[in-house]
Design a protein around this motif. Sequence first.
Motif, PDB file in Angstrom:
ATOM      1  N   GLU A   3     -11.064  -1.125  -4.596  1.00 35.38           N
ATOM      2  CA  GLU A   3     -10.952  -2.582  -4.598  1.00 35.38           C
ATOM      3  C   GLU A   3      -9.491  -3.008  -4.610  1.00 35.38           C
ATOM      4  N   PRO A   4      -9.185  -4.162  -4.020  1.00 36.67           N
ATOM      5  CA  PRO A   4      -7.822  -4.678  -4.046  1.00 36.67           C
ATOM      6  C   PRO A   4      -7.367  -4.979  -5.469  1.00 36.67           C
ATOM      7  N   ASP A   5      -6.069  -5.098  -5.632  1.00 35.09           N
ATOM      8  CA  ASP A   5      -5.487  -5.404  -6.930  1.00 35.09           C
ATOM      9  C   ASP A   5      -5.915  -6.780  -7.423  1.00 35.09           C
ATOM     10  N   ALA A   6      -5.928  -6.932  -8.740  1.00 33.21           N
ATOM     11  CA  ALA A   6      -6.287  -8.200  -9.362  1.00 33.21           C
ATOM     12  C   ALA A   6      -5.408  -9.362  -8.891  1.00 33.21           C
ATOM     13  N   PRO A   7      -4.073  -9.170  -8.712  1.00 29.68           N
ATOM     14  CA  PRO A   7      -3.257 -10.294  -8.245  1.00 29.68           C
ATOM     15  C   PRO A   7      -3.687 -10.801  -6.859  1.00 29.68           C
ATOM     16  N   ILE A   8      -4.138  -9.904  -6.008  1.00 28.19           N
ATOM     17  CA  ILE A   8      -4.595 -10.320  -4.681  1.00 28.19           C
ATOM     18  C   ILE A   8      -5.863 -11.148  -4.817  1.00 28.19           C
ATOM     19  N   GLU A   9      -6.797 -10.664  -5.632  1.00 27.92           N
ATOM     20  CA  GLU A   9      -8.041 -11.406  -5.851  1.00 27.92           C
ATOM     21  C   GLU A   9      -7.747 -12.790  -6.425  1.00 27.92           C
ATOM     22  N   ALA A  10      -6.813 -12.866  -7.375  1.00 30.46           N
ATOM     23  CA  ALA A  10      -6.462 -14.156  -7.977  1.00 30.46           C
ATOM     24  C   ALA A  10      -5.843 -15.081  -6.939  1.00 30.46           C
ATOM     25  N   GLY A  11      -4.989 -14.533  -6.089  1.00 32.82           N
ATOM     26  CA  GLY A  11      -4.373 -15.336  -5.034  1.00 32.82           C
ATOM     27  C   GLY A  11      -5.401 -15.886  -4.066  1.00 32.82           C
ATOM     28  N   LEU A  12      -6.371 -15.077  -3.703  1.00 34.09           N
ATOM     29  CA  LEU A  12      -7.425 -15.535  -2.798  1.00 34.09           C
ATOM     30  C   LEU A  12      -8.267 -16.627  -3.448  1.00 34.09           C
ATOM     31  N   ARG A  13      -8.615 -16.439  -4.713  1.00 41.93           N
ATOM     32  CA  ARG A  13      -9.395 -17.475  -5.424  1.00 41.93           C
ATOM     33  C   ARG A  13      -8.609 -18.781  -5.508  1.00 41.93           C
ATOM     34  N   ARG A  14      -7.308 -18.674  -5.818  1.00 41.81           N
ATOM     35  CA  ARG A  14      -6.449 -19.856  -5.936  1.00 41.81           C
ATOM     36  C   ARG A  14      -6.430 -20.643  -4.629  1.00 41.81           C
ATOM     37  N   LEU A  15      -6.432 -19.913  -3.510  1.00 39.92           N
ATOM     38  CA  LEU A  15      -6.392 -20.547  -2.197  1.00 39.92           C
ATOM     39  C   LEU A  15      -7.781 -20.930  -1.685  1.00 39.92           C
ATOM     40  N   GLY A  16      -8.816 -20.536  -2.399  1.00 36.29           N
ATOM     41  CA  GLY A  16     -10.171 -20.845  -1.964  1.00 36.29           C
ATOM     42  C   GLY A  16     -10.579 -20.057  -0.727  1.00 36.29           C
ATOM     43  N   ALA A  52      -6.565  -6.442  14.856  1.00 35.83           N
ATOM     44  CA  ALA A  52      -7.507  -7.570  14.879  1.00 35.83           C
ATOM     45  C   ALA A  52      -7.789  -8.065  13.459  1.00 35.83           C
ATOM     46  N   TYR A  53      -7.920  -7.148  12.508  1.00 30.94           N
ATOM     47  CA  TYR A  53      -8.132  -7.543  11.117  1.00 30.94           C
ATOM     48  C   TYR A  53      -6.935  -8.334  10.586  1.00 30.94           C
ATOM     49  N   VAL A  54      -5.734  -7.868  10.883  1.00 27.05           N
ATOM     50  CA  VAL A  54      -4.534  -8.561  10.411  1.00 27.05           C
ATOM     51  C   VAL A  54      -4.460  -9.957  11.034  1.00 27.05           C
ATOM     52  N   LYS A  55      -4.770 -10.075  12.315  1.00 31.79           N
ATOM     53  CA  LYS A  55      -4.784 -11.394  12.954  1.00 31.79           C
ATOM     54  C   LYS A  55      -5.818 -12.302  12.296  1.00 31.79           C
ATOM     55  N   ARG A  56      -6.972 -11.737  11.941  1.00 35.05           N
ATOM     56  CA  ARG A  56      -8.005 -12.528  11.261  1.00 35.05           C
ATOM     57  C   ARG A  56      -7.501 -12.997   9.897  1.00 35.05           C
ATOM     58  N   LEU A  57      -6.726 -12.141   9.216  1.00 39.11           N
ATOM     59  CA  LEU A  57      -6.140 -12.543   7.941  1.00 39.11           C
ATOM     60  C   LEU A  57      -5.149 -13.681   8.126  1.00 39.11           C
ATOM     61  N   PHE A  58      -4.337 -13.626   9.195  1.00 40.25           N
ATOM     62  CA  PHE A  58      -3.410 -14.727   9.474  1.00 40.25           C
ATOM     63  C   PHE A  58      -4.177 -16.034   9.624  1.00 40.25           C
ATOM     64  N   THR A  59      -5.246 -16.000  10.397  1.00 41.87           N
ATOM     65  CA  THR A  59      -6.052 -17.200  10.636  1.00 41.87           C
ATOM     66  C   THR A  59      -6.684 -17.694   9.337  1.00 41.87           C
ATOM     67  N   SER A  60      -7.245 -16.785   8.564  1.00 43.23           N
ATOM     68  CA  SER A  60      -7.933 -17.160   7.322  1.00 43.23           C
ATOM     69  C   SER A  60      -6.998 -17.755   6.286  1.00 43.23           C
ATOM     70  N   THR A  61      -5.750 -17.288   6.277  1.00 43.68           N
ATOM     71  CA  THR A  61      -4.798 -17.752   5.262  1.00 43.68           C
ATOM     72  C   THR A  61      -3.828 -18.808   5.786  1.00 43.68           C
ATOM     73  N   LEU A  69       1.962 -13.723   4.757  1.00 47.82           N
ATOM     74  CA  LEU A  69       0.655 -13.250   4.279  1.00 47.82           C
ATOM     75  C   LEU A  69       0.806 -12.631   2.907  1.00 47.82           C
ATOM     76  N   SER A  70       1.815 -11.813   2.726  1.00 45.96           N
ATOM     77  CA  SER A  70       2.052 -11.170   1.441  1.00 45.96           C
ATOM     78  C   SER A  70       2.430 -12.174   0.369  1.00 45.96           C
ATOM     79  N   SER A  71       3.168 -13.206   0.725  1.00 44.93           N
ATOM     80  CA  SER A  71       3.568 -14.195  -0.282  1.00 44.93           C
ATOM     81  C   SER A  71       2.387 -15.056  -0.715  1.00 44.93           C
ATOM     82  N   HIS A  72       1.383 -15.218   0.139  1.00 45.32           N
ATOM     83  CA  HIS A  72       0.175 -15.960  -0.237  1.00 45.32           C
ATOM     84  C   HIS A  72      -0.704 -15.171  -1.187  1.00 45.32           C
ATOM     85  N   SER A  73      -0.646 -13.873  -1.090  1.00 46.40           N
ATOM     86  CA  SER A  73      -1.505 -13.007  -1.903  1.00 46.40           C
ATOM     87  C   SER A  73      -0.674 -11.880  -2.481  1.00 46.40           C
TER      88      SER A  73
END
Length: 79
Positions: A3-16, A52-61, A69-73
Amino acid sequence: MTEPDAPIEAGLRRLGITLSPVLRYVLAMVCRGSTDDEIAETLGIARRTTNAYVKRLFTSTGTTNRTALSSHSPAPATS
């Protein structure tokens, strides 16, 4: 795959932002500075799939590059 690190999960939750487990894992690796080739090798997938996954992450964030991307999460650096 762990599983990803807790800070990443928190960042994703913060951003919805909700991501699939694979995208969360790719995000964690990007935040640690992994290249597409390294991610592809770790996951046993093609580099194009990783790209393609990284591009999808750009779009999602709403980001356009790995640094943004790293600064958002934020994730702690690995040794």
